[in-house]
Design a protein around this motif. Structure first.
Motif, PDB file in Angstrom:
ATOM      1  N   LYS A 239       0.829  -1.200   0.000  1.00 50.09           N
ATOM      2  CA  LYS A 239       0.000   0.000   0.000  1.00 50.09           C
ATOM      3  C   LYS A 239       0.864   1.250   0.000  1.00 50.09           C
ATOM      4  CE  LYS A 239      -3.838   2.224   2.424  1.00 50.09           C
ATOM      5  NZ  LYS A 239      -4.829   2.120   3.510  1.00 50.09           N
ATOM      6  N   GLN A 240       0.451   2.242  -0.758  1.00 46.29           N
ATOM      7  CA  GLN A 240       1.180   3.513  -0.825  1.00 46.29           C
ATOM      8  C   GLN A 240       0.610   4.477   0.208  1.00 46.29           C
ATOM      9  OE1 GLN A 240       3.679   3.559  -3.063  1.00 46.29           O
ATOM     10  NE2 GLN A 240       4.466   5.539  -2.419  1.00 46.29           N
ATOM     11  N   TYR A 241       1.398   4.833   1.226  1.00 44.38           N
ATOM     12  CA  TYR A 241       0.922   5.747   2.268  1.00 44.38           C
ATOM     13  C   TYR A 241       1.327   7.181   1.943  1.00 44.38           C
ATOM     14  CZ  TYR A 241      -0.024   1.557   4.982  1.00 44.38           C
ATOM     15  OH  TYR A 241      -0.528   0.343   5.401  1.00 44.38           O
ATOM     16  N   ASP A 242       0.540   8.112   2.372  1.00 45.44           N
ATOM     17  CA  ASP A 242       0.797   9.540   2.132  1.00 45.44           C
ATOM     18  C   ASP A 242       2.027   9.969   2.916  1.00 45.44           C
ATOM     19  OD1 ASP A 242       0.616  12.173   1.462  1.00 45.44           O
ATOM     20  OD2 ASP A 242      -1.066  12.638   2.789  1.00 45.44           O
ATOM     21  N   ARG A 243       3.040  10.487   2.214  1.00 42.50           N
ATOM     22  CA  ARG A 243       4.296  10.876   2.870  1.00 42.50           C
ATOM     23  C   ARG A 243       4.452  12.388   2.978  1.00 42.50           C
ATOM     24  NH1 ARG A 243       9.187   7.299   0.585  1.00 42.50           N
ATOM     25  NH2 ARG A 243      10.191   8.390   2.310  1.00 42.50           N
ATOM     26  N   LEU A 244       3.593  13.133   2.305  1.00 47.46           N
ATOM     27  CA  LEU A 244       3.691  14.593   2.352  1.00 47.46           C
ATOM     28  C   LEU A 244       2.599  15.221   3.219  1.00 47.46           C
ATOM     29  CD1 LEU A 244       4.555  15.551  -1.336  1.00 47.46           C
ATOM     30  CD2 LEU A 244       6.072  15.561   0.644  1.00 47.46           C
ATOM     31  N   LEU A 246      -0.468  15.975   1.892  1.00 46.17           N
ATOM     32  CA  LEU A 246      -1.299  16.814   1.020  1.00 46.17           C
ATOM     33  C   LEU A 246      -2.688  16.217   0.838  1.00 46.17           C
ATOM     34  CD1 LEU A 246       1.306  17.773  -1.734  1.00 46.17           C
ATOM     35  CD2 LEU A 246       0.342  19.281   0.003  1.00 46.17           C
ATOM     36  N   GLU A 247      -2.749  14.881   0.859  1.00 40.27           N
ATOM     37  CA  GLU A 247      -4.041  14.219   0.696  1.00 40.27           C
ATOM     38  C   GLU A 247      -4.815  14.287   2.012  1.00 40.27           C
ATOM     39  OE1 GLU A 247      -3.365  10.246  -0.598  1.00 40.27           O
ATOM     40  OE2 GLU A 247      -1.985  10.850  -2.197  1.00 40.27           O
ATOM     41  N   GLU A 248      -6.114  14.468   1.903  1.00 40.61           N
ATOM     42  CA  GLU A 248      -6.949  14.556   3.105  1.00 40.61           C
ATOM     43  C   GLU A 248      -8.213  13.742   2.912  1.00 40.61           C
ATOM     44  OE1 GLU A 248      -9.138  18.218   4.899  1.00 40.61           O
ATOM     45  OE2 GLU A 248      -7.130  18.251   5.753  1.00 40.61           O
ATOM     46  N   MET A 251     -14.133  11.140   6.807  1.00 36.43           N
ATOM     47  CA  MET A 251     -14.984  10.081   7.339  1.00 36.43           C
ATOM     48  C   MET A 251     -16.303  10.717   7.747  1.00 36.43           C
ATOM     49  SD  MET A 251     -14.320   7.495  10.531  1.00 36.43           S
ATOM     50  CE  MET A 251     -15.624   6.405  11.123  1.00 36.43           C
ATOM     51  N   ARG A 252     -17.402  10.159   7.250  1.00 33.70           N
ATOM     52  CA  ARG A 252     -18.722  10.732   7.522  1.00 33.70           C
ATOM     53  C   ARG A 252     -19.354  10.019   8.712  1.00 33.70           C
ATOM     54  NH1 ARG A 252     -21.447  14.305   4.773  1.00 33.70           N
ATOM     55  NH2 ARG A 252     -23.698  14.512   4.944  1.00 33.70           N
ATOM     56  N   ILE A 253     -19.696  10.790   9.729  1.00 32.83           N
ATOM     57  CA  ILE A 253     -20.412  10.272  10.892  1.00 32.83           C
ATOM     58  C   ILE A 253     -21.708  11.072  11.023  1.00 32.83           C
ATOM     59  CG2 ILE A 253     -20.371   9.903  13.383  1.00 32.83           C
ATOM     60  CD1 ILE A 253     -17.363   9.662  13.253  1.00 32.83           C
ATOM     61  N   ILE A 254     -22.822  10.366  10.975  1.00 32.96           N
ATOM     62  CA  ILE A 254     -24.160  10.972  10.933  1.00 32.96           C
ATOM     63  C   ILE A 254     -24.225  11.901   9.721  1.00 32.96           C
ATOM     64  CG2 ILE A 254     -25.994  12.108  12.241  1.00 32.96           C
ATOM     65  CD1 ILE A 254     -24.636  11.286  14.813  1.00 32.96           C
ATOM     66  N   ASP A 255     -24.186  13.218   9.904  1.00 28.67           N
ATOM     67  CA  ASP A 255     -24.239  14.146   8.766  1.00 28.67           C
ATOM     68  C   ASP A 255     -23.022  15.051   8.694  1.00 28.67           C
ATOM     69  OD1 ASP A 255     -26.712  13.287   7.779  1.00 28.67           O
ATOM     70  OD2 ASP A 255     -27.808  14.523   9.201  1.00 28.67           O
ATOM     71  N   THR A 256     -21.934  14.643   9.347  1.00 24.72           N
ATOM     72  CA  THR A 256     -20.747  15.501   9.426  1.00 24.72           C
ATOM     73  C   THR A 256     -19.524  14.790   8.867  1.00 24.72           C
ATOM     74  OG1 THR A 256     -21.619  16.599  11.395  1.00 24.72           O
ATOM     75  CG2 THR A 256     -19.274  16.830  10.992  1.00 24.72           C
ATOM     76  N   ASP A 257     -18.743  15.495   8.033  1.00 17.73           N
ATOM     77  CA  ASP A 257     -17.497  14.952   7.494  1.00 17.73           C
ATOM     78  C   ASP A 257     -16.335  15.388   8.377  1.00 17.73           C
ATOM     79  OD1 ASP A 257     -18.559  13.635   5.233  1.00 17.73           O
ATOM     80  OD2 ASP A 257     -18.738  15.549   4.185  1.00 17.73           O
ATOM     81  N   LEU A 258     -15.551  14.410   8.833  1.00 12.43           N
ATOM     82  CA  LEU A 258     -14.391  14.678   9.681  1.00 12.43           C
ATOM     83  C   LEU A 258     -13.102  14.332   8.951  1.00 12.43           C
ATOM     84  CD1 LEU A 258     -15.657  13.071  13.018  1.00 12.43           C
ATOM     85  CD2 LEU A 258     -15.579  15.498  12.500  1.00 12.43           C
ATOM     86  N   THR A 259     -12.027  15.093   9.225  1.00 14.14           N
ATOM     87  CA  THR A 259     -10.719  14.787   8.656  1.00 14.14           C
ATOM     88  C   THR A 259     -10.227  13.449   9.203  1.00 14.14           C
ATOM     89  OG1 THR A 259     -10.161  17.134   8.469  1.00 14.14           O
ATOM     90  CG2 THR A 259      -8.328  15.575   8.446  1.00 14.14           C
ATOM     91  N   LYS A 260      -9.795  12.566   8.285  1.00 15.90           N
ATOM     92  CA  LYS A 260      -9.347  11.227   8.680  1.00 15.90           C
ATOM     93  C   LYS A 260      -7.922  10.992   8.200  1.00 15.90           C
ATOM     94  CE  LYS A 260     -10.234   6.387   7.548  1.00 15.90           C
ATOM     95  NZ  LYS A 260     -11.050   5.506   6.688  1.00 15.90           N
ATOM     96  N   LEU A 261      -7.063  10.595   9.124  1.00 17.76           N
ATOM     97  CA  LEU A 261      -5.671  10.248   8.807  1.00 17.76           C
ATOM     98  C   LEU A 261      -5.466   8.761   9.045  1.00 17.76           C
ATOM     99  CD1 LEU A 261      -3.845  13.211  10.613  1.00 17.76           C
ATOM    100  CD2 LEU A 261      -4.548  13.104   8.230  1.00 17.76           C
ATOM    101  N   THR A 262      -4.773   8.090   8.134  1.00 20.77           N
ATOM    102  CA  THR A 262      -4.468   6.665   8.300  1.00 20.77           C
ATOM    103  C   THR A 262      -3.016   6.516   8.711  1.00 20.77           C
ATOM    104  OG1 THR A 262      -6.133   5.984   6.683  1.00 20.77           O
ATOM    105  CG2 THR A 262      -4.352   4.438   7.151  1.00 20.77           C
ATOM    106  N   VAL A 263      -2.785   5.903   9.872  1.00 19.47           N
ATOM    107  CA  VAL A 263      -1.439   5.711  10.402  1.00 19.47           C
ATOM    108  C   VAL A 263      -1.117   4.215  10.408  1.00 19.47           C
ATOM    109  CG1 VAL A 263       0.073   6.004  12.403  1.00 19.47           C
ATOM    110  CG2 VAL A 263      -1.611   7.776  11.848  1.00 19.47           C
ATOM    111  N   PRO A 264      -0.107   3.788   9.631  1.00 16.31           N
ATOM    112  CA  PRO A 264       0.245   2.363   9.624  1.00 16.31           C
ATOM    113  C   PRO A 264       0.964   1.962  10.911  1.00 16.31           C
ATOM    114  CG  PRO A 264       1.717   3.601   8.188  1.00 16.31           C
ATOM    115  CD  PRO A 264       0.694   4.577   8.670  1.00 16.31           C
TER     116      PRO A 264
END
Length: 311
Positions: A239-244, A246-248, A251-264
């Motif tokens: 899998k290619q993980y974001d190293r800079l 820049l990608e954001e 994650m949608r919970i109920i009716d709100t979009d939250l910033t989600k970061l994936t940490v390996p």
């Protein structure tokens, strides 16, 4: 089951029951209140009978100017089989016509000492909190430097252990394993812990520990607004993980979009420090400082200068 009943308002705001006692178990289904001024004038076509009705000095003063027949008719129309309550503010005296009509339909008539505007504000805030859309998420919620961070991931990935390390570093635990979330406003998600497991952490090998008992009252809090989601996943070489940065993802919970970061997750990575820095970096971005964008901009400038020198 209904989340709020009329008797809950009575207990919360210390309201005096004037009449209609048999209706105190009626459900309240909306946080909207009604001040039936136009209904007092005789227009009941769009009467929102399912709302709590609030009568203040203005409505009662106008009511006393009506004829005896009009007063009886207006109160008969105001009290219905589904109206949760009719509340009088400023300790106003309930008109006899209102008491008679309320006893006929079992509509509770309550009285408060508060001013109408203040009472309306308190009632609305209470009902919006109780009637807000809710859901539950499997994860851990921690308050890190004032940022509500929801840590999610598959079972056994190390969410609770990371939360324990964050608590040791001075941050505050809100919920472990199950996070109850309610949407109080358009973009406001409030997370809390189920009462049964409040202040508890489950650590494999140790079992259940009480964070407040071990680390003190400053290590926990009852609820927190969620603004950032950290997804922990086992390291995938393919899998290619974001190293800079820049990608954001969102994650949608109920009716709100939250910033989600994936940490390996892999041996040797200090997840607590990484999540701590992620929370600080998120705060910086809110203040307009984006390290990734600044780096990209400088890099583009260097490349452009190099192209010009070659020419």
């Amino acid at each position: 089951m209904p989340k709020v009943r009329t008797k809950d308002l009575m207990h919360k705001f210390n309201l005096e029951l004037v009449s209609g006692e048999e209706g105190i178990n009626r459900p309240i289904t909306t946080s909207d209140l009604s001040r039936p001024g136009i209904e007092m004038a005789g227009f009941f076509t769009y009467y929102p009978k399912e709302r709590v009705q609030l009568l203040g000095k203005t409505e009662i003063s106008f009511f006393h100017q009506l004829s005896e027949q009009e007063r009886k008719h207006r109160m008969d129309e105001l009290c219905t089989e589904v109206t949760p309550a009719i509340i009088l503010s400023r300790e106003l005296e309930a008109p006899p016509e209102l008491i008679k009509a309320s006893e006929k339909t079992g509509t509770p008539v309550l009285r408060s000492s508060m001013k109408t505007t203040r009472l309306s504000s308190h009632l609305t805030n209470f009902l919006e909190g109780k009637l807000a859309p809710t859901t539950a998420v499997h994860g851990v919620l921690v308050d890190i430097y004032g940022v509500g961070v929801l840590i999610i991931g598959k079972s056994g990935v190390g969410k609770s252990e990371t939360a324990l390390e964050l608590v040791k570093r001075g941050h505050r635990l809100v919920a472990d394993d199950c996070v109850e979330i309610r949407q109080e406003d358009q973009d406001t998600l409030i997370g809390s812990s189920p009462e049964l497991i409040e202040h508890l952490l489950e650590i494999r090998g140790l079992g259940i520990i009480n964070v407040m008992t071990l680390f003190g009252a400053g290590a926990v809090r009852s609820f927190k607004r969620i603004t950032l989601v950290i997804n922990l996943e086992l390291w995938d070489q393919n899998k290619q993980y974001d190293r800079l940065g820049l990608e954001e993802d969102k994650m949608r919970i109920i009716d709100t979009d939250l910033t989600k970061l994936t940490v390996p997750v892999r041996p040797g990575r200090n997840l607590a420090v990484i999540i701590e820095v992620a929370a600080m970096n998120y705060r910086l971005k809110l203040m307009g400082v984006n390290a990734a964008e600044q780096f990209t901009s400088k890099l583009a400038g260097v490349i452009e200068e190099g192209d010009q020198e070659e020419e």
